[in-house]
Design a protein around this motif. Structure first.
Motif, PDB file in Angstrom:
ATOM      1  N   LEU A 170       0.840  -1.201   0.000  1.00 35.28           N
ATOM      2  CA  LEU A 170       0.000   0.000   0.000  1.00 35.28           C
ATOM      3  C   LEU A 170       0.873   1.248   0.000  1.00 35.28           C
ATOM      4  CD1 LEU A 170      -3.000   0.862   0.111  1.00 35.28           C
ATOM      5  CD2 LEU A 170      -2.807   0.853   2.597  1.00 35.28           C
ATOM      6  N   ASP A 171       1.943   1.215   0.775  1.00 32.13           N
ATOM      7  CA  ASP A 171       2.859   2.352   0.821  1.00 32.13           C
ATOM      8  C   ASP A 171       3.487   2.595  -0.547  1.00 32.13           C
ATOM      9  OD1 ASP A 171       4.408   4.415   2.263  1.00 32.13           O
ATOM     10  OD2 ASP A 171       6.099   3.106   1.808  1.00 32.13           O
ATOM     11  N   LYS A 172       3.970   1.546  -1.165  1.00 27.61           N
ATOM     12  CA  LYS A 172       4.662   1.704  -2.449  1.00 27.61           C
ATOM     13  C   LYS A 172       3.728   2.061  -3.598  1.00 27.61           C
ATOM     14  CE  LYS A 172       8.615  -1.197  -1.415  1.00 27.61           C
ATOM     15  NZ  LYS A 172       9.360  -2.415  -1.682  1.00 27.61           N
ATOM     16  N   THR A 173       2.558   1.433  -3.632  1.00 30.13           N
ATOM     17  CA  THR A 173       1.680   1.640  -4.787  1.00 30.13           C
ATOM     18  C   THR A 173       0.748   2.842  -4.648  1.00 30.13           C
ATOM     19  OG1 THR A 173       0.021   0.088  -3.944  1.00 30.13           O
ATOM     20  CG2 THR A 173       1.691  -0.797  -5.451  1.00 30.13           C
ATOM     21  N   ILE A 174       0.361   3.159  -3.422  1.00 32.87           N
ATOM     22  CA  ILE A 174      -0.591   4.258  -3.236  1.00 32.87           C
ATOM     23  C   ILE A 174       0.073   5.468  -2.590  1.00 32.87           C
ATOM     24  CG2 ILE A 174      -2.783   4.999  -2.221  1.00 32.87           C
ATOM     25  CD1 ILE A 174      -3.053   2.803  -4.419  1.00 32.87           C
ATOM     26  N   TRP A 175       0.534   5.321  -1.347  1.00 35.84           N
ATOM     27  CA  TRP A 175       1.033   6.490  -0.606  1.00 35.84           C
ATOM     28  C   TRP A 175       2.204   7.179  -1.305  1.00 35.84           C
ATOM     29  CZ3 TRP A 175      -3.220   6.046   1.296  1.00 35.84           C
ATOM     30  CH2 TRP A 175      -3.661   5.099   2.214  1.00 35.84           C
ATOM     31  N   GLN A 176       3.042   6.431  -2.009  1.00 37.11           N
ATOM     32  CA  GLN A 176       4.182   7.034  -2.693  1.00 37.11           C
ATOM     33  C   GLN A 176       3.887   7.445  -4.140  1.00 37.11           C
ATOM     34  OE1 GLN A 176       7.935   4.950  -2.233  1.00 37.11           O
ATOM     35  NE2 GLN A 176       7.358   4.230  -0.202  1.00 37.11           N
ATOM     36  N   ASN A 220      -6.437  -3.794  -4.083  1.00 35.37           N
ATOM     37  CA  ASN A 220      -5.567  -3.847  -5.255  1.00 35.37           C
ATOM     38  C   ASN A 220      -6.131  -2.924  -6.339  1.00 35.37           C
ATOM     39  OD1 ASN A 220      -3.399  -4.617  -6.769  1.00 35.37           O
ATOM     40  ND2 ASN A 220      -4.290  -6.546  -7.448  1.00 35.37           N
ATOM     41  N   LEU A 221      -5.985  -1.626  -6.098  1.00 35.26           N
ATOM     42  CA  LEU A 221      -6.528  -0.611  -6.995  1.00 35.26           C
ATOM     43  C   LEU A 221      -5.417   0.298  -7.498  1.00 35.26           C
ATOM     44  CD1 LEU A 221      -9.586   0.577  -4.829  1.00 35.26           C
ATOM     45  CD2 LEU A 221      -9.669  -0.952  -6.806  1.00 35.26           C
ATOM     46  N   ALA A 222      -5.671   0.943  -8.612  1.00 36.64           N
ATOM     47  CA  ALA A 222      -4.772   1.988  -9.105  1.00 36.64           C
ATOM     48  C   ALA A 222      -4.880   3.175  -8.150  1.00 36.64           C
ATOM     49  CB  ALA A 222      -5.169   2.406 -10.518  1.00 36.64           C
ATOM     50  N   PRO A 223      -3.851   4.003  -8.058  1.00 36.09           N
ATOM     51  CA  PRO A 223      -3.917   5.160  -7.164  1.00 36.09           C
ATOM     52  C   PRO A 223      -5.163   6.022  -7.362  1.00 36.09           C
ATOM     53  CG  PRO A 223      -1.671   4.865  -7.903  1.00 36.09           C
ATOM     54  CD  PRO A 223      -2.521   3.889  -8.670  1.00 36.09           C
ATOM     55  N   ASP A 256      -8.106   5.161  -8.404  1.00 38.09           N
ATOM     56  CA  ASP A 256      -9.278   4.459  -7.881  1.00 38.09           C
ATOM     57  C   ASP A 256      -9.272   4.424  -6.352  1.00 38.09           C
ATOM     58  OD1 ASP A 256     -10.241   3.967 -10.452  1.00 38.09           O
ATOM     59  OD2 ASP A 256      -9.118   2.083 -10.609  1.00 38.09           O
ATOM     60  N   TYR A 257      -8.089   4.288  -5.768  1.00 34.02           N
ATOM     61  CA  TYR A 257      -7.995   4.282  -4.310  1.00 34.02           C
ATOM     62  C   TYR A 257      -8.352   5.667  -3.761  1.00 34.02           C
ATOM     63  CZ  TYR A 257      -6.607   2.326   0.164  1.00 34.02           C
ATOM     64  OH  TYR A 257      -6.635   1.833   1.457  1.00 34.02           O
ATOM     65  N   ILE A 258      -7.918   6.698  -4.433  1.00 33.20           N
ATOM     66  CA  ILE A 258      -8.260   8.072  -4.051  1.00 33.20           C
ATOM     67  C   ILE A 258      -9.777   8.266  -4.091  1.00 33.20           C
ATOM     68  CG2 ILE A 258      -8.124  10.483  -4.841  1.00 33.20           C
ATOM     69  CD1 ILE A 258      -5.174   9.769  -5.689  1.00 33.20           C
ATOM     70  N   THR A 259     -10.412   7.803  -5.149  1.00 31.49           N
ATOM     71  CA  THR A 259     -11.869   7.883  -5.272  1.00 31.49           C
ATOM     72  C   THR A 259     -12.534   7.121  -4.129  1.00 31.49           C
ATOM     73  OG1 THR A 259     -11.728   8.114  -7.667  1.00 31.49           O
ATOM     74  CG2 THR A 259     -13.835   7.345  -6.774  1.00 31.49           C
ATOM     75  N   HIS A 260     -11.989   5.957  -3.813  1.00 30.75           N
ATOM     76  CA  HIS A 260     -12.505   5.136  -2.714  1.00 30.75           C
ATOM     77  C   HIS A 260     -12.426   5.911  -1.391  1.00 30.75           C
ATOM     78  CE1 HIS A 260     -13.355   1.637  -0.296  1.00 30.75           C
ATOM     79  NE2 HIS A 260     -12.164   1.638   0.234  1.00 30.75           N
ATOM     80  N   LEU A 261     -11.311   6.556  -1.125  1.00 27.92           N
ATOM     81  CA  LEU A 261     -11.174   7.338   0.109  1.00 27.92           C
ATOM     82  C   LEU A 261     -12.143   8.515   0.139  1.00 27.92           C
ATOM     83  CD1 LEU A 261      -7.283   7.368   0.554  1.00 27.92           C
ATOM     84  CD2 LEU A 261      -8.975   6.010   1.835  1.00 27.92           C
ATOM     85  N   HIS A 262     -12.288   9.186  -0.982  1.00 25.25           N
ATOM     86  CA  HIS A 262     -13.222  10.312  -1.041  1.00 25.25           C
ATOM     87  C   HIS A 262     -14.674   9.863  -0.843  1.00 25.25           C
ATOM     88  CE1 HIS A 262     -10.711  13.734  -1.785  1.00 25.25           C
ATOM     89  NE2 HIS A 262     -10.162  13.221  -2.864  1.00 25.25           N
ATOM     90  N   SER A 263     -14.993   8.629  -1.172  1.00 28.03           N
ATOM     91  CA  SER A 263     -16.371   8.156  -1.030  1.00 28.03           C
ATOM     92  C   SER A 263     -16.837   8.195   0.430  1.00 28.03           C
ATOM     93  CB  SER A 263     -16.525   6.738  -1.589  1.00 28.03           C
ATOM     94  OG  SER A 263     -15.911   5.780  -0.736  1.00 28.03           O
TER      95      SER A 263
END
Length: 145
Positions: A55-61, A129-132, A134-141
């Motif tokens: 998660l750190d490597k694929t999203i947070w970074q 296992n989402l693209a950044p 999509d994960y951002i959209t997920h958090l905003h939801s």
């Protein structure tokens, strides 16, 4: 001359993509209130939890997340390393334990908690296992519920 230019370019890039994670809930709340932002609280096991590391490597970074976070979120990390060489100072461990007692009683890793400016839980999630983007959209939801 090429080395100097390359060195300057790398230095500027690392500064541009640096993130401002805090490890203090009080600081995160104050900043969130001042800047009208939501808090993203991440429980991680930085030296033992495979999904946390991914998660750190694929999203947070990711560049996308770093840009979005700078504009929309205050980032709060509660890390729980297991290796002795990564042990946290006692005061930091105490703060992280208090965060876990309040927001992660189940002991899930990774756990991402979306909080309002007062520390109220808006939603919880984990590794996906989402693209950044999509994960951002997920958090905003969680912010719109």
């Amino acid at each position: 001359m090429k080395r100097l230019f390359l060195g300057l370019l790398l230095a500027m890039t690392s500064v541009t993509f640096a993130q401002n994670w805090t490890n203090s809930l009080a600081e995160a709340k104050a900043t969130a209130a001042k800047e009208n932002k939501t808090i993203i609280l991440v429980f991680s096991g930085s030296d033992w939890c495979g999904p946390c590391i991914k998660l750190d490597k694929t999203i947070w970074q990711s560049e996308e997340f770093i840009t979005e976070a700078a504009n929309k979120w205050v980032l709060l990390r509660a890390d729980f390393p297991k290796k002795k060489e990564h042990a946290l100072p006692a005061e930091q461990q105490k703060q992280n334990d208090a965060l876990a007692e309040k927001y992660n009683r189940e002991g899930n890793f990774p756990l991402v908690v979306v909080l309002d400016q007062n520390g109220k839980v808006l939603g919880k999630t984990g590794f996906k296992n989402l693209a950044p983007s999509d994960y951002i959209t997920h958090l905003h939801s969680f912010e719109t519920k």
